[in-house]
Design a protein around this motif. Structure first.
Motif, short mmCIF file in Angstrom:
data_model
loop_
_atom_site.label_atom_id
_atom_site.label_comp_id
_atom_site.label_asym_id
_atom_site.label_seq_id
_atom_site.Cartn_x
_atom_site.Cartn_y
_atom_site.Cartn_z
N TRP A 69 0.68 -1.20 -0.13
CA TRP A 69 0.05 -0.08 0.07
C TRP A 69 0.93 1.17 -0.07
CZ3 TRP A 69 -0.31 -3.49 4.04
CH2 TRP A 69 0.42 -3.28 5.29
N GLU A 70 0.37 2.43 -0.04
CA GLU A 70 0.99 3.78 -0.30
C GLU A 70 1.64 4.05 0.87
OE1 GLU A 70 2.34 6.70 -2.96
OE2 GLU A 70 0.96 4.94 -3.29
N PRO A 71 2.70 4.31 0.95
CA PRO A 71 3.58 4.81 2.27
C PRO A 71 3.06 5.86 2.78
CG PRO A 71 5.04 4.16 0.44
CD PRO A 71 3.90 4.31 -0.13
N SER A 72 3.21 6.12 4.05
CA SER A 72 2.53 7.42 4.93
C SER A 72 3.63 8.57 4.96
CB SER A 72 2.16 6.97 6.40
OG SER A 72 3.18 6.44 7.02
N SER A 73 4.83 8.16 4.51
CA SER A 73 6.00 8.98 4.51
C SER A 73 6.92 8.97 3.53
CB SER A 73 6.72 8.98 6.07
OG SER A 73 8.01 9.71 5.86
N SER A 74 7.45 10.39 3.11
CA SER A 74 8.40 10.10 1.90
C SER A 74 9.70 9.38 2.22
CB SER A 74 8.76 11.60 1.46
OG SER A 74 9.41 12.34 2.39
N ALA A 75 9.96 9.07 3.48
CA ALA A 75 11.26 8.36 4.06
C ALA A 75 11.02 6.88 3.88
CB ALA A 75 11.48 8.67 5.45
N ILE A 76 9.92 6.48 3.35
CA ILE A 76 9.41 5.04 3.36
C ILE A 76 9.47 4.82 1.79
CG2 ILE A 76 7.90 3.16 3.86
CD1 ILE A 76 7.15 4.68 6.55
N SER A 77 10.01 3.72 1.06
CA SER A 77 9.88 3.19 -0.11
C SER A 77 8.69 2.68 -0.33
CB SER A 77 11.29 2.67 -0.60
OG SER A 77 11.27 2.48 -1.78
N GLN A 78 8.56 1.64 0.39
CA GLN A 78 7.33 0.53 0.39
C GLN A 78 7.02 0.10 1.57
OE1 GLN A 78 9.25 -2.10 -2.75
NE2 GLN A 78 7.21 -2.08 -3.82
N VAL A 79 5.81 -0.24 1.67
CA VAL A 79 5.31 -0.92 2.97
C VAL A 79 4.20 -1.90 2.50
CG1 VAL A 79 3.57 1.05 3.40
CG2 VAL A 79 4.25 -0.44 5.03
N GLY A 80 4.11 -2.93 3.05
CA GLY A 80 3.23 -3.94 2.87
C GLY A 80 3.18 -5.38 3.90
N LEU A 81 2.67 -6.44 3.36
CA LEU A 81 2.64 -7.80 4.22
C LEU A 81 3.57 -8.57 3.58
CD1 LEU A 81 -1.04 -7.71 5.48
CD2 LEU A 81 0.65 -7.06 6.65
N LYS A 99 7.54 -6.66 -5.80
CA LYS A 99 6.25 -6.53 -6.46
C LYS A 99 5.24 -7.52 -5.57
CE LYS A 99 8.18 -5.95 -11.04
NZ LYS A 99 8.44 -6.37 -12.43
N GLU A 100 3.97 -7.20 -5.69
CA GLU A 100 2.97 -7.83 -5.11
C GLU A 100 2.95 -9.37 -5.58
OE1 GLU A 100 -0.90 -6.38 -4.77
OE2 GLU A 100 -0.52 -4.88 -3.56
N GLY A 101 2.85 -10.48 -4.68
CA GLY A 101 3.10 -11.77 -5.26
C GLY A 101 4.45 -12.45 -5.47
N GLU A 102 5.44 -11.59 -5.15
CA GLU A 102 6.72 -11.89 -5.41
C GLU A 102 7.15 -12.66 -4.09
OE1 GLU A 102 10.42 -10.20 -8.13
OE2 GLU A 102 9.35 -8.91 -6.63
N HIS A 103 8.02 -13.78 -4.41
CA HIS A 103 8.82 -14.41 -3.02
C HIS A 103 10.03 -13.60 -2.95
CE1 HIS A 103 8.90 -18.18 -0.65
NE2 HIS A 103 10.59 -17.88 -0.98
N VAL A 104 10.53 -13.50 -1.80
CA VAL A 104 11.46 -12.68 -1.32
C VAL A 104 12.08 -13.17 0.08
CG1 VAL A 104 10.23 -11.05 -0.04
CG2 VAL A 104 12.42 -10.51 -0.97
N ARG A 105 13.39 -13.02 -0.06
CA ARG A 105 13.95 -13.73 1.22
C ARG A 105 14.95 -12.48 1.62
NH1 ARG A 105 17.24 -17.88 -0.71
NH2 ARG A 105 15.95 -19.16 -0.38
N ILE A 106 14.57 -12.20 3.00
CA ILE A 106 15.38 -10.98 3.51
C ILE A 106 16.29 -11.18 4.69
CG2 ILE A 106 14.68 -8.70 4.60
CD1 ILE A 106 12.07 -8.78 3.61
N HIS A 107 17.73 -10.74 4.62
CA HIS A 107 18.64 -11.29 5.55
C HIS A 107 18.81 -9.83 6.06
CE1 HIS A 107 19.58 -15.13 4.16
NE2 HIS A 107 19.33 -14.64 2.76
N GLY A 108 18.83 -10.08 7.47
CA GLY A 108 19.44 -8.80 8.42
C GLY A 108 18.15 -7.79 8.50
#
Length: 298
Positions: free
Chosen positions: A225-237, A259-268
């Motif tokens: 969804w749309e970020p609430s601040s310009s300091a945020i690039s993206q926000v979601g679930l 992108k929505e529906g994309e599989h991602v692995r986040i380290h750190g």
């Protein structure tokens, strides 16, 4: 009165020619073959003048500072070659000393590191007796029936826990059994402990029980969804089979676009709390990996 009679055998020119006649080469007609190539020999005066020219500064063709005063070109080449050889020998000797010093330093550092590790383990033994490096493997205290069951369960868990060997899992389970836990409790406890250990991909549903600031997760981005601040690039679930959580990608992290529906692995990813719920933040210390990107065959 004594006298000395000095006699010498005088050989005429004709006799000398006759003696050399046997050594001369003749052609097919019997005539002597004469070598018409002139032979040049320096006179005494020329040899003296050559030495004077070689040692006199005005007689040198090249009077630059690189020339060796008083040496001929041949002598100078020999001197330069010898100096170069000495430099190579010195360089090899110096490098050999450095290599030896590096090896000695490496050995000393390794020894000191091992000593510090043993000292740390001895201090940790005051809290966890199994951390004592002098204590034997806990599996040695198990009965044959218990050891067989622990080995069987450790093989099963090793297939589910990446980065953990069967021996490491078996030792942890042996510690739990020796401390009085039953086998099933030991299996569940060790599995949860190692599953959330540093460096492991933590199930999203177990983030609340992790006792550290940064974690690694893997899942599918189900909503943005749309970020609430310009300091945020993206926000979601992001979610997996165990649960879902909010993830915030900060602008300064320079993270790749998700992108929505994309599989991602986040380290750190940084673990945060908001209104009693855990969430994650992608910072400059985080890295994102997309296992399915670039799979052209799909």
């Amino acid at each position: 009165m004594s006298s000395k009679n000095v006699t010498s055998e005088v050989v005429s020119v004709d006799e000398q020619a006759f003696e050399k006649a046997d050594e001369a080469e003749v052609d097919e007609d019997g005539f002597e073959v004469v070598d018409e190539t002139p032979e040049f020999q320096a006179t005494v005066q020329m040899e003296v003048q050559a030495k004077v020219d070689a040692n006199h500064p005005d007689g040198m063709v090249d009077t630059s500072e690189e020339r060796i005063y008083g040496a001929t070109l041949e002598q100078e080449e020999r001197i330069r070659a010898r100096e170069a050889e000495l430099e190579r020998i010195s360089a090899r000797a110096e490098m050999g000393m450095q290599d030896g010093r590096e090896n000695r330093t490496r050995d000393i550092v390794a020894k000191q590191s091992a000593e510090r590790r043993v000292e740390f383990q001895k201090r940790a033994a005051s809290v966890n007796p199994w951390a004592d490096p002098d204590r034997d493997d806990p599996r040695a205290e198990l009965t044959q029936e218990q050891l067989a069951a622990v080995n069987k369960q450790s093989m099963r868990l090793a297939e589910k826990l990446d980065g953990w060997s069967r021996a490491a899992i078996g030792r942890r389970m042996g510690e739990a059994v020796v401390d009085g836990k039953d086998l099933m409790s030991a299996v569940v406890g060790v599995f949860e402990e190692l599953q959330t250990a540093p460096g492991q991909v933590v199930p999203i549903g177990m983030l609340e029980g992790v006792n550290r600031k940064e974690v690694s997760i893997e899942g599918t981005v189900t909503q943005l969804w749309e970020p609430s601040s310009s300091a945020i690039s993206q926000v979601g679930l992001i979610e997996d089979d165990s649960g879902k959580t909010k993830v915030t990608v900060w602008e300064k992290s320079n993270a790749p676009w998700i992108k929505e529906g994309e599989h991602v692995r986040i380290h750190g990813a940084a673990r945060n709390w908001y209104e009693g719920r855990v969430s994650l933040a992608v910072t400059g210390w985080s890295t994102l990996h997309f296992p399915e990107r670039g799979r052209w065959w799909e």
